[in-house]
Write a protein that holds these residues in place. Structure first.
Motif, mmCIF file in Angstrom:
data_model
loop_
_atom_site.group_PDB
_atom_site.id
_atom_site.type_symbol
_atom_site.label_atom_id
_atom_site.label_comp_id
_atom_site.label_asym_id
_atom_site.label_seq_id
_atom_site.Cartn_x
_atom_site.Cartn_y
_atom_site.Cartn_z
ATOM 1 N N LEU A 1 -2.251 2.066 -4.697
ATOM 2 C CA LEU A 1 -1.758 3.449 -4.654
ATOM 3 C C LEU A 1 -2.931 4.402 -4.481
ATOM 4 O O LEU A 1 -3.887 4.358 -5.266
ATOM 5 N N SER A 2 -2.825 5.239 -3.468
ATOM 6 C CA SER A 2 -3.865 6.233 -3.208
ATOM 7 C C SER A 2 -3.220 7.614 -3.229
ATOM 8 O O SER A 2 -2.263 7.863 -2.483
ATOM 9 N N ILE A 3 -3.759 8.478 -4.078
ATOM 10 C CA ILE A 3 -3.234 9.842 -4.202
ATOM 11 C C ILE A 3 -4.229 10.792 -3.537
ATOM 12 O O ILE A 3 -5.393 10.855 -3.946
ATOM 13 N N LEU A 4 -3.750 11.503 -2.533
ATOM 14 C CA LEU A 4 -4.634 12.412 -1.784
ATOM 15 C C LEU A 4 -4.743 13.771 -2.455
ATOM 16 O O LEU A 4 -3.803 14.229 -3.118
ATOM 17 N N ASN B 1 0.846 -1.190 0.000
ATOM 18 C CA ASN B 1 0.000 0.000 0.000
ATOM 19 C C ASN B 1 0.879 1.237 0.000
ATOM 20 O O ASN B 1 1.935 1.253 0.642
ATOM 21 N N LYS B 2 0.418 2.268 -0.724
ATOM 22 C CA LYS B 2 1.161 3.524 -0.745
ATOM 23 C C LYS B 2 0.153 4.663 -0.804
ATOM 24 O O LYS B 2 -0.697 4.706 -1.700
ATOM 25 N N VAL B 3 0.250 5.560 0.182
ATOM 26 C CA VAL B 3 -0.577 6.758 0.190
ATOM 27 C C VAL B 3 0.364 7.943 0.053
ATOM 28 O O VAL B 3 1.344 8.054 0.803
ATOM 29 N N THR B 4 0.083 8.820 -0.884
ATOM 30 C CA THR B 4 0.960 9.945 -1.091
ATOM 31 C C THR B 4 0.156 11.151 -1.547
ATOM 32 O O THR B 4 -1.008 11.030 -1.973
ATOM 33 N N GLU B 5 0.783 12.301 -1.443
ATOM 34 C CA GLU B 5 0.097 13.534 -1.835
ATOM 35 C C GLU B 5 0.254 13.789 -3.329
ATOM 36 O O GLU B 5 1.286 13.453 -3.927
#
Lengths: 112, 115
Positions: free
Chosen positions: B112-115, B10-14
């Motif tokens: 991948l989640s882009i905030l 999992n990867k959360v990033t701006e």
């Protein structure tokens, strides 16, 4: 788009019943493959059928291919709750390496 | 391990940041593929490596996407200046030979989640 169609989009059956999923496509193929995906996981290969084959079996799975109609079907017999997953057909094209072109998938739910 | 391994899971990033995703294929597999799967959708082909041949990059959606593979080992997929539409699961697969007549073995993907 080269993506094909799968139907139904969702299928709910009781344990012990058979499940049939269909896949159609538009261009000539090298082969067609079926994959299963459990929630949150990668895909697991089920069966590969070549363009010159008409039917293949693997355990409770039967795949047919009709190149004249550009369609394939996956039959799961005597379904189990553990068969609950998404099922995808994917095809490869001649002279394009092994890249897979996927359908949208069928979400199968088998109720105990 | 025996299977395809991907990291991170999992990867959360701006938005606007760069991300790098890693794939370790099955040892000895010469072909390696990257796919993207948006929520509730099938997989979209991104890029394909086969031995020392030039990769097939025909599925990369924009020049913000790039991938490398050293020999027949690890591959990295890099997304620069991430956008919200890049949010998806990125799946890697390998196969023993190219040409499409072998099944592909998939990793569990990087969400991948882009905030």
């Amino acid at each position: 788009s080269q993506q094909g169609e799968e139907d139904p989009q969702a299928l709910s059956i009781q344990e012990g019943e058979n499940a049939t999923m269909n896949c159609s496509y538009k261009t000539s193929i090298n082969n067609l493959q079926w994959y299963r995906q459990n929630s949150g996981r990668g895909l697991v290969h089920l069966i590969l059928i070549r363009s010159n084959e008409r039917e293949k079996h693997s355990g409770r799975l039967r795949v047919t291919l009709d190149t004249s109609k550009k369609s394939s079907s996956l039959l799961i017999t005597a379904s189990r709750a553990a068969d609950t997953a998404s099922y995808f057909c994917a095809r490869t094209l001649y002279n394009q390496g092994g890249k897979l072109i996927f359908g949208q998938g069928t979400e199968l739910s088998v109720k105990p | 391990g025996a299977g395809v391994s991907q990291s991170p899971s999992n990867k959360v990033t701006e938005k606007g940041k760069d991300v790098e995703l890693r794939c370790d294929p099955i040892s000895g597999h010469t072909a390696l593929y990257w796919y993207r799967q948006r929520l509730g959708q099938g997989l979209e082909f991104l890029i394909y490596f086969q031995g020392n041949s030039a990769p097939d990059k025909s599925g990369l959606p924009s020049d913000r996407f790039s991938a490398e593979r050293t020999g027949e080992s690890v591959s990295t997929l890099t997304i620069q200046r991430t956008q919200q539409e890049d949010s998806a699961v990125y799946l890697c697969a390998s196969s023993s030979i190219s040409g499409g007549n072998q099944p592909q073995h998939f990793g569990d993907g990087t969400r991948l989640s882009i905030l």
